[in-house]
Design a protein around this motif. Structure first.
Motif, PDB file in Angstrom:
ATOM      1  N   ARG A   1       0.830  -1.209   0.000  1.00  0.00           N
ATOM      2  CA  ARG A   1       0.000   0.000   0.000  1.00  0.00           C
ATOM      3  C   ARG A   1       0.859   1.252   0.000  1.00  0.00           C
ATOM      4  O   ARG A   1       0.618   2.195  -0.754  1.00  0.00           O
ATOM      5  CB  ARG A   1      -0.909   0.027   1.239  1.00  0.00           C
ATOM      6  CG  ARG A   1      -2.104  -0.855   1.210  1.00  0.00           C
ATOM      7  CD  ARG A   1      -3.113  -0.438   2.276  1.00  0.00           C
ATOM      8  NE  ARG A   1      -2.514  -0.197   3.586  1.00  0.00           N
ATOM      9  CZ  ARG A   1      -2.357  -1.123   4.525  1.00  0.00           C
ATOM     10  NH1 ARG A   1      -2.738  -2.360   4.303  1.00  0.00           N
ATOM     11  NH2 ARG A   1      -1.813  -0.793   5.705  1.00  0.00           N
ATOM     12  N   LEU A   2       1.862   1.262   0.878  1.00  0.00           N
ATOM     13  CA  LEU A   2       2.713   2.443   0.991  1.00  0.00           C
ATOM     14  C   LEU A   2       3.559   2.619  -0.248  1.00  0.00           C
ATOM     15  O   LEU A   2       3.709   3.730  -0.777  1.00  0.00           O
ATOM     16  CB  LEU A   2       3.584   2.313   2.251  1.00  0.00           C
ATOM     17  CG  LEU A   2       4.200   3.583   2.846  1.00  0.00           C
ATOM     18  CD1 LEU A   2       5.306   4.162   2.014  1.00  0.00           C
ATOM     19  CD2 LEU A   2       3.125   4.614   3.127  1.00  0.00           C
ATOM     20  N   TRP A   3       4.122   1.511  -0.742  1.00  0.00           N
ATOM     21  CA  TRP A   3       4.979   1.547  -1.933  1.00  0.00           C
ATOM     22  C   TRP A   3       4.233   2.137  -3.121  1.00  0.00           C
ATOM     23  O   TRP A   3       4.781   2.924  -3.892  1.00  0.00           O
ATOM     24  CB  TRP A   3       5.465   0.138  -2.241  1.00  0.00           C
ATOM     25  CG  TRP A   3       6.433   0.023  -3.369  1.00  0.00           C
ATOM     26  CD1 TRP A   3       6.139  -0.281  -4.669  1.00  0.00           C
ATOM     27  CD2 TRP A   3       7.851   0.199  -3.325  1.00  0.00           C
ATOM     28  NE1 TRP A   3       7.285  -0.305  -5.430  1.00  0.00           N
ATOM     29  CE2 TRP A   3       8.341  -0.014  -4.621  1.00  0.00           C
ATOM     30  CE3 TRP A   3       8.748   0.525  -2.301  1.00  0.00           C
ATOM     31  CZ2 TRP A   3       9.695   0.082  -4.936  1.00  0.00           C
ATOM     32  CZ3 TRP A   3      10.094   0.617  -2.615  1.00  0.00           C
ATOM     33  CH2 TRP A   3      10.552   0.391  -3.912  1.00  0.00           C
ATOM     34  N   ALA A   4       2.957   1.768  -3.279  1.00  0.00           N
ATOM     35  CA  ALA A   4       2.165   2.255  -4.410  1.00  0.00           C
ATOM     36  C   ALA A   4       1.950   3.757  -4.367  1.00  0.00           C
ATOM     37  O   ALA A   4       1.676   4.377  -5.405  1.00  0.00           O
ATOM     38  CB  ALA A   4       0.816   1.532  -4.448  1.00  0.00           C
ATOM     39  N   ARG A   5       2.072   4.363  -3.181  1.00  0.00           N
ATOM     40  CA  ARG A   5       1.824   5.803  -3.034  1.00  0.00           C
ATOM     41  C   ARG A   5       3.094   6.636  -3.125  1.00  0.00           C
ATOM     42  O   ARG A   5       3.018   7.868  -3.083  1.00  0.00           O
ATOM     43  CB  ARG A   5       1.125   6.066  -1.699  1.00  0.00           C
ATOM     44  CG  ARG A   5      -0.302   5.519  -1.660  1.00  0.00           C
ATOM     45  CD  ARG A   5      -0.875   5.527  -0.278  1.00  0.00           C
ATOM     46  NE  ARG A   5      -2.255   5.063  -0.285  1.00  0.00           N
ATOM     47  CZ  ARG A   5      -2.863   4.490   0.756  1.00  0.00           C
ATOM     48  NH1 ARG A   5      -2.189   4.329   1.896  1.00  0.00           N
ATOM     49  NH2 ARG A   5      -4.101   4.105   0.670  1.00  0.00           N
ATOM     50  N   LEU A   6       4.246   5.988  -3.229  1.00  0.00           N
ATOM     51  CA  LEU A   6       5.488   6.746  -3.349  1.00  0.00           C
ATOM     52  C   LEU A   6       5.538   7.455  -4.711  1.00  0.00           C
ATOM     53  O   LEU A   6       4.985   6.968  -5.701  1.00  0.00           O
ATOM     54  CB  LEU A   6       6.681   5.815  -3.197  1.00  0.00           C
ATOM     55  CG  LEU A   6       6.877   5.192  -1.816  1.00  0.00           C
ATOM     56  CD1 LEU A   6       8.042   4.203  -1.861  1.00  0.00           C
ATOM     57  CD2 LEU A   6       7.109   6.255  -0.761  1.00  0.00           C
TER      58      LEU A   6
ATOM     59  N   ALA B   1       9.906  15.932   3.291  1.00  0.00           N
ATOM     60  CA  ALA B   1       9.369  15.775   4.645  1.00  0.00           C
ATOM     61  C   ALA B   1       7.847  15.886   4.661  1.00  0.00           C
ATOM     62  O   ALA B   1       7.165  15.136   5.368  1.00  0.00           O
ATOM     63  CB  ALA B   1       9.995  16.825   5.566  1.00  0.00           C
ATOM     64  N   ARG B   2       7.307  16.806   3.883  1.00  0.00           N
ATOM     65  CA  ARG B   2       5.849  16.964   3.859  1.00  0.00           C
ATOM     66  C   ARG B   2       5.175  15.750   3.238  1.00  0.00           C
ATOM     67  O   ARG B   2       4.133  15.283   3.722  1.00  0.00           O
ATOM     68  CB  ARG B   2       5.467  18.229   3.091  1.00  0.00           C
ATOM     69  CG  ARG B   2       5.826  19.524   3.803  1.00  0.00           C
ATOM     70  CD  ARG B   2       5.323  20.729   3.029  1.00  0.00           C
ATOM     71  NE  ARG B   2       5.622  21.971   3.716  1.00  0.00           N
ATOM     72  CZ  ARG B   2       5.321  23.171   3.256  1.00  0.00           C
ATOM     73  NH1 ARG B   2       4.682  23.288   2.083  1.00  0.00           N
ATOM     74  NH2 ARG B   2       5.637  24.258   3.941  1.00  0.00           N
ATOM     75  N   GLY B   3       5.772  15.238   2.182  1.00  0.00           N
ATOM     76  CA  GLY B   3       5.208  14.054   1.553  1.00  0.00           C
ATOM     77  C   GLY B   3       5.236  12.865   2.497  1.00  0.00           C
ATOM     78  O   GLY B   3       4.272  12.089   2.573  1.00  0.00           O
ATOM     79  N   ALA B   4       6.331  12.709   3.222  1.00  0.00           N
ATOM     80  CA  ALA B   4       6.434  11.616   4.181  1.00  0.00           C
ATOM     81  C   ALA B   4       5.396  11.769   5.288  1.00  0.00           C
ATOM     82  O   ALA B   4       4.776  10.781   5.719  1.00  0.00           O
ATOM     83  CB  ALA B   4       7.838  11.580   4.767  1.00  0.00           C
ATOM     84  N   ALA B   5       5.189  12.995   5.748  1.00  0.00           N
ATOM     85  CA  ALA B   5       4.203  13.234   6.796  1.00  0.00           C
ATOM     86  C   ALA B   5       2.794  12.886   6.311  1.00  0.00           C
ATOM     87  O   ALA B   5       1.998  12.296   7.052  1.00  0.00           O
ATOM     88  CB  ALA B   5       4.265  14.687   7.258  1.00  0.00           C
ATOM     89  N   ARG B   6       2.487  13.251   5.067  1.00  0.00           N
ATOM     90  CA  ARG B   6       1.165  12.918   4.517  1.00  0.00           C
ATOM     91  C   ARG B   6       0.966  11.407   4.430  1.00  0.00           C
ATOM     92  O   ARG B   6      -0.115  10.896   4.751  1.00  0.00           O
ATOM     93  CB  ARG B   6       0.995  13.564   3.147  1.00  0.00           C
ATOM     94  CG  ARG B   6       0.738  15.058   3.188  1.00  0.00           C
ATOM     95  CD  ARG B   6       0.239  15.577   1.848  1.00  0.00           C
ATOM     96  NE  ARG B   6       1.258  15.435   0.819  1.00  0.00           N
ATOM     97  CZ  ARG B   6       2.138  16.376   0.496  1.00  0.00           C
ATOM     98  NH1 ARG B   6       2.140  17.527   1.177  1.00  0.00           N
ATOM     99  NH2 ARG B   6       3.012  16.193  -0.466  1.00  0.00           N
ATOM    100  N   LEU B   7       1.998  10.693   4.003  1.00  0.00           N
ATOM    101  CA  LEU B   7       1.896   9.241   3.923  1.00  0.00           C
ATOM    102  C   LEU B   7       1.701   8.630   5.305  1.00  0.00           C
ATOM    103  O   LEU B   7       0.921   7.688   5.476  1.00  0.00           O
ATOM    104  CB  LEU B   7       3.150   8.665   3.263  1.00  0.00           C
ATOM    105  CG  LEU B   7       3.306   8.893   1.763  1.00  0.00           C
ATOM    106  CD1 LEU B   7       4.620   8.295   1.272  1.00  0.00           C
ATOM    107  CD2 LEU B   7       2.137   8.273   0.994  1.00  0.00           C
TER     108      LEU B   7
ATOM    109  N   GLY C   1       1.226   1.135   7.166  1.00  0.00           N
ATOM    110  CA  GLY C   1       2.074   0.994   5.984  1.00  0.00           C
ATOM    111  C   GLY C   1       3.361   1.776   6.125  1.00  0.00           C
ATOM    112  O   GLY C   1       4.440   1.291   5.756  1.00  0.00           O
ATOM    113  N   PHE C   2       3.268   2.978   6.679  1.00  0.00           N
ATOM    114  CA  PHE C   2       4.456   3.802   6.862  1.00  0.00           C
ATOM    115  C   PHE C   2       5.413   3.154   7.855  1.00  0.00           C
ATOM    116  O   PHE C   2       6.635   3.186   7.675  1.00  0.00           O
ATOM    117  CB  PHE C   2       4.047   5.196   7.341  1.00  0.00           C
ATOM    118  CG  PHE C   2       5.163   6.195   7.325  1.00  0.00           C
ATOM    119  CD1 PHE C   2       5.517   6.838   6.158  1.00  0.00           C
ATOM    120  CD2 PHE C   2       5.859   6.493   8.484  1.00  0.00           C
ATOM    121  CE1 PHE C   2       6.552   7.770   6.131  1.00  0.00           C
ATOM    122  CE2 PHE C   2       6.891   7.411   8.469  1.00  0.00           C
ATOM    123  CZ  PHE C   2       7.238   8.054   7.290  1.00  0.00           C
ATOM    124  N   ALA C   3       4.865   2.551   8.906  1.00  0.00           N
ATOM    125  CA  ALA C   3       5.707   1.894   9.908  1.00  0.00           C
ATOM    126  C   ALA C   3       6.441   0.696   9.299  1.00  0.00           C
ATOM    127  O   ALA C   3       7.632   0.495   9.556  1.00  0.00           O
ATOM    128  CB  ALA C   3       4.859   1.456  11.090  1.00  0.00           C
TER     129      ALA C   3
END
Length: 280
Positions: free
Chosen positions: A143-148, A243-249, A256-258
């Motif tokens: 899930r997370l990978w698909a949003r990168l 940093a902002r993109g990472a925070a949104r994810l 998924g981020f964890a």
């Protein structure tokens, strides 16, 4: 040349007896390009299972479809060697599709790739990946990978990519590199890469340890490309996450981020593997 170009599909497969059936069944269900001339080559390399035998069992089904299926067996377990040997006798006028054995294509992906690449100018194309995972860790990572940004923008070509003859002329034999897909993709400028709006299923590795091994291999492959072919990196169009993109994810998908962060940390804590990592 005049008339539609033939299409050749190359499938390097190492110990893929459990997955090659699904890959080939999906190809059999695919709508053929207008040319009708399609060849499929499975290169079983370094296998200790029934990958080659299972692929050979599909010969009659492909012949009934009007396609030619070749199965080549190599003792050496090398994806690069498999690609070079599989390409050795292919017609130079053919559109070439490079397909991982764990990928299943949707019915109209091949015909759309053919239409996109049936041109005289150099072009590269791929479909829309649906990143899948079976276990909870793999699904969260997928899930997370698909949003990168790399996956959600541009044409990543993970698991399947294709080039036309003019594009294939940009390099000779595949060099001994980890990232064959990155090597090919970066031979094309962003405007030469075509995103075909047809999906395919691309599974990630299962389990945290396997994800760390595969991710480490991916990272090592890009470092190797940067070291040996720095000129190719000028064609990279991957937008930074920031940093902002990472925070949104993290807010959108904390689990998924964890998992993604745990994989990234695991990669930093252990050296990259020496051999190609499949993760299964």
């Amino acid at each position: 040349m005049t008339g539609p170009r033939p299409m050749e599909i190359l499938i390097p497969a190492s110990n893929e007896a459990g997955l090659i059936d699904s890959c080939l069944v999906a190809l059999l269900a695919a709508t053929p390009p207008e040319s009708g001339a399609v060849g499929v080559t499975v290169i079983a390399n370094g296998c200790h299972d029934a990958t080659a035998a299972r692929a050979c069992a599909f010969r009659d089904a492909f012949a009934h479809k009007g396609w030619v299926l070749r199965v080549i067996e190599l003792a050496q377990g090398s994806k690069i060697a498999a690609l070079n040997i599989g390409e050795a006798d292919l017609p130079p006028e053919a559109i070439r599709v490079y397909l991982d054995a764990d990928v299943t294509v949707s019915p109209r992906l091949l015909i759309r790739l053919h239409a996109a690449l049936d041109a005289a100018v150099p072009l590269y194309a791929s479909g829309r990946p649906r990143i899948t995972g079976q276990g909870g860790v793999a699904r969260a990572y997928a899930r997370l990978w698909a949003r990168l940004p790399f996956m959600s923008h541009g044409v990543p070509g993970c698991g399947i990519f294709a080039v036309n003859p003019a594009g294939r002329a940009r390099w000779g034999r595949f060099p001994d590199l980890i990232s064959d897909d990155g090597f090919v993709r970066l031979h094309f400028a962003p405007q030469e890469r075509i995103a075909v709006p047809e999906p395919y299923d691309w599974p990630v590795a299962e389990g945290l340890g396997a994800l760390v091994r595969v991710r480490g291999r991916q990272d090592a492959g890009m470092r190797e490309l940067a070291r040996l072919h720095p000129e190719l990196l000028a064609r990279e169009d991957k937008p930074p996450l920031g940093a902002r993109g990472a925070a949104r994810l993290a807010l959108r998908d904390p689990l998924g981020f964890a998992v993604y962060g745990a994989v990234a940390l695991g990669v930093r804590m252990k050296p990259a593997p020496d051999g190609w990592s499949r993760g299964r």
